[in-house]
Design an enzyme around this catalytic site. Structure first.
Site, PDB file in Angstrom:
ATOM      1  N   CYS A  86       8.776 -26.290 -13.455  1.00  0.00           N
ATOM      2  CA  CYS A  86       7.926 -26.379 -14.649  1.00  0.00           C
ATOM      3  C   CYS A  86       8.758 -26.053 -15.909  1.00  0.00           C
ATOM      4  CB  CYS A  86       6.709 -25.474 -14.499  1.00  0.00           C
ATOM      5  SG  CYS A  86       5.373 -25.875 -15.670  1.00  0.00           S
ATOM      6  N   HIS A 181       4.452 -27.211  -9.168  1.00  0.00           N
ATOM      7  CA  HIS A 181       4.678 -25.860  -8.638  1.00  0.00           C
ATOM      8  C   HIS A 181       4.717 -25.870  -7.105  1.00  0.00           C
ATOM      9  CE1 HIS A 181       4.358 -23.459 -12.360  1.00  0.00           C
ATOM     10  NE2 HIS A 181       3.584 -24.449 -12.766  1.00  0.00           N
ATOM     11  N   GLU A 183       5.478 -23.483  -5.198  1.00  0.00           N
ATOM     12  CA  GLU A 183       5.187 -22.154  -4.648  1.00  0.00           C
ATOM     13  C   GLU A 183       3.707 -21.939  -4.358  1.00  0.00           C
ATOM     14  OE1 GLU A 183       5.165 -21.554  -9.184  1.00  0.00           O
ATOM     15  OE2 GLU A 183       6.080 -22.881  -7.701  1.00  0.00           O
ATOM     16  N   SER A 235      -1.604   9.221   2.670  1.00  0.00           N
ATOM     17  CA  SER A 235      -2.992   8.978   2.264  1.00  0.00           C
ATOM     18  C   SER A 235      -3.804   8.275   3.334  1.00  0.00           C
ATOM     19  CB  SER A 235      -3.008   8.118   0.994  1.00  0.00           C
ATOM     20  OG  SER A 235      -2.540   6.809   1.283  1.00  0.00           O
ATOM     21  N   GLY A 236      -3.117   7.634   4.272  1.00  0.00           N
ATOM     22  CA  GLY A 236      -3.814   6.797   5.239  1.00  0.00           C
ATOM     23  C   GLY A 236      -3.840   5.344   4.818  1.00  0.00           C
ATOM     24  N   GLY A 237      -3.393   5.059   3.575  1.00  0.00           N
ATOM     25  CA  GLY A 237      -3.274   3.678   3.117  1.00  0.00           C
ATOM     26  C   GLY A 237      -2.079   2.999   3.762  1.00  0.00           C
ATOM     27  N   VAL A 238      -1.967   1.698   3.568  1.00  0.00           N
ATOM     28  CA  VAL A 238      -0.923   0.922   4.243  1.00  0.00           C
ATOM     29  C   VAL A 238       0.472   1.397   3.852  1.00  0.00           C
ATOM     30  CG1 VAL A 238       0.084  -1.368   4.534  1.00  0.00           C
ATOM     31  CG2 VAL A 238      -2.392  -1.112   4.457  1.00  0.00           C
ATOM     32  N   ASP A 239       0.741   1.525   2.549  1.00  0.00           N
ATOM     33  CA  ASP A 239       2.098   1.839   2.094  1.00  0.00           C
ATOM     34  C   ASP A 239       2.576   3.190   2.616  1.00  0.00           C
ATOM     35  OD1 ASP A 239       1.948  -0.550   0.734  1.00  0.00           O
ATOM     36  OD2 ASP A 239       1.432   0.362  -1.179  1.00  0.00           O
ATOM     37  N   SER A 240       1.776   4.236   2.426  1.00  0.00           N
ATOM     38  CA  SER A 240       2.223   5.568   2.862  1.00  0.00           C
ATOM     39  C   SER A 240       2.293   5.649   4.385  1.00  0.00           C
ATOM     40  CB  SER A 240       1.322   6.669   2.298  1.00  0.00           C
ATOM     41  OG  SER A 240       0.054   6.682   2.910  1.00  0.00           O
ATOM     42  N   SER A 241       1.421   4.918   5.084  1.00  0.00           N
ATOM     43  CA  SER A 241       1.453   4.926   6.554  1.00  0.00           C
ATOM     44  C   SER A 241       2.732   4.281   7.078  1.00  0.00           C
ATOM     45  CB  SER A 241       0.233   4.183   7.116  1.00  0.00           C
ATOM     46  OG  SER A 241      -0.964   4.858   6.794  1.00  0.00           O
TER      47      SER A 241
END
Length: 525
Positions: A86, A181, A183, A235-241
């Site tokens: 583009c 595009h 992508e 925290s139990g969230g994805v990232d910290s787990s």
């Protein structure tokens, strides 16, 4: 010698398109490492990055306006393949001696382009062939300007009736420009086109795989940390787990996690986190039961933004108190992911429109003289999930719906009370349970219940009941920037409503939120 999974790399220069991060994610999905940098990255930094190929992304500017962004000269001096998308195609054309003009007929949305020239980029890639043997591609366009004259040695790659030069190529140099595009998912063959450029034209091998990323991250952590001890807020969230699982595999008992139970979590969530990490995986986890402290601090506050700040400050206070009891901690781990890094860089350069503030660790690194370890900082969210599975975390944990940092505190409208939180978490549990039973949980991107502090009359048996109202919210989205409300079956909604009203004292009415984003946000507060 250890495998260098960053050896084959693509550089993506960002000119301000909303799709730029999507390009990077598509390249990573091919199995190739890439980085996203601002368009004005200096020449020396580009040479040091040493890419095997460069992608010039799109942007909202017009190349024939004063002070519109240009690609650095090093892009053309490196003699590596180049793909302009583009605006990227337009600035490439203009900088190499071509011409770009405004178009009377702008193209936004679906379009069909005819593949005109025979190039390495599109050879054998098409969606259909017409009666005259012309190859066609179904693509997504979003442009007002167009290339009207190509630079020397370029040929037409693709065209539409309103944009005769919808693509251009110079196979000898490996230079390609496309006005559409590749992508976005609307361009059906977009993945094949990007793969052709990255793997076949740039010669990149698929070294960026979940198993290789895990091995590389473990080696990096061990090298950075050595025999030192590391603290992580879990925290139990994805990232910290995923950080917890990765660090535990890398350094074992050198890791200590602090799990702050704020009383605003989902039903049984605290027990599930402890069972998963402490009991099943053997991770050292300290559970801080701080429900009373959070609720006391929130008492009387109804403003959503002030509630968020109170919850953030209280988290820091509790985390600080627990951390101060620990001896010999040298590192603080964080679940920083690549979009956070991109936003921070944009904020420093003044190019970011939205700046996300992360309050989860406060001033802890400076106060305790801790060094940061951020093993996910190169990864997008979808990559973090794949890494989680590679590390053995359960699918249902890794692909759990997003949950806001302040928890139920922003799903209770107005003042937060223990009574409201207890009612809400039970209602939310029923909704999610029924979505799973009906095989709708993973068809929705996010689903939850909102507590409304208003009462409505109901009838139970022969008596009247005056009780609270809750709203069900379920949305479908790709990027959470826009979302449509999920068209759940009526019988499913009926089952959920019936269970909530019959099983939970204190609720007399259940509504379903049919607002899309925009204009509504996904969360109510």
């Amino acid at each position: 010698m250890a495998l260098d999974i960053h050896a084959h790399r693509i550089l993506i220069l960002d000119f301000g398109s909303q799709y730029t991060q999507l390009i990077a994610r598509r390249v990573r999905e091919i199995g190739v490492y890439c980085e996203l940098h601002p368009f004005d990255m200096d020449d020396e930094a580009i040479r040091e990055f040493n890419p095997r190929g460069i992608i010039l992304a799109g942007g909202p500017e017009s190349v024939h306006e004063a002070n519109s962004p240009r690609a650095p000269q090093a892009v053309f001096d490196l003699n590596v393949p180049l793909l302009g998308i583009c605006y990227g195609m337009q600035t490439m054309a203009e900088q190499l001696g071509g011409k770009v003009e405004g178009s009377d007929l702008r193209e936004f949305g679906y379009a069909r382009v005819d593949v005109v020239g025979k190039s390495r980029l599109l050879d054998g890639i098409e969606d259909h062939v017409d009666g005259d043997g012309v190859l066609g591609l179904d693509v997504w366009m979003s442009h007002g300007d167009k290339v009207t004259q190509m630079p020397g040695n370029f040929n037409i790659l693709a065209s539409t009736p309103s944009c005769p030069i919808a693509g251009m190529f110079d196979d000898a140099r490996g230079y390609y420009g496309v006005q559409f595009h590749p992508e976005v998912t609307h361009t059906k063959q977009g993945g094949r086109i990007l793969s052709r450029f990255v793997q076949d034209i740039c010669g990149c091998e698929a070294l960026w795989t979940p198993s290789n990323i895990v091995e590389d991250a473990i080696a990096q952590v061990r090298q950075q940390v050595g025999s030192a001890n590391v603290l992580l807020g879990l925290s139990g969230g994805v990232d910290s787990s995923v950080v917890a699982a990765l660090l535990h595999r890398a350094i074992g008992d050198q890791l200590t996690c602090v799990f702050v139970d704020n009383g605003l979590l989902r039903l049984h969530e605290g027990d599930q986190v402890m069972a998963m990490f402490k009991e099943n995986m053997g991770v050292k986890v300290i559970r801080a039961d701080a429900e009373k402290q959070f609720l006391d601090n929130l008492e009387g506050e109804a403003d959503p933004e002030k509630k968020r700040k109170i919850i953030g400050r209280t988290f820091i206070d509790v985390f600080d108190a627990e951390a101060s009891k620990l001896d010999n901690i040298q590192f603080l781990a964080q679940g920083t992911i690549y979009p956070d890094v991109i936003e921070s860089a944009g904020a420093k350069s003044g190019k970011a429109h939205v700046i996300k503030s992360h309050h989860n660790v406060g001033g802890l690194p400076e106060e305790m003289n801790l060094k940061l370890v951020e093993p996910l900082r190169e990864l997008f969210k979808d990559e973090v999930r794949k890494i989680g599975l590679e590390l053995g975390l359960p699918y249902d944990m890794v692909y759990r719906h997003p949950f806001p940092g302040p928890g139920l505190g922003v799903r209770i409208l107005g003042e937060v009370k223990k009574e409201y939180a207890d009612i809400l978490r039970r209602a939310d549990h029923i909704f999610i349970e029924e979505l799973r039973k009906a095989d709708w949980y993973h068809k929705t991107s996010q689903a939850f219940v909102v507590f409304q502090p208003v009462k409505s009359v109901g009838v139970v048996g022969d008596g009247r009941r005056y009780a609270w109202v809750v709203a069900l919210r379920a949305v479908e989205t790709v990027d959470f920037m826009t979302a449509r409300w999920a068209h759940l079956p009526y019988d499913l909604l009926e089952t959920v409503s019936g269970r909530i009203i019959n099983e939970i004292d204190g609720i007399s009415r259940v509504t379903y939120d049919v607002s899309s984003k925009p204009p509504a946000t996904i969360e109510w507060e």
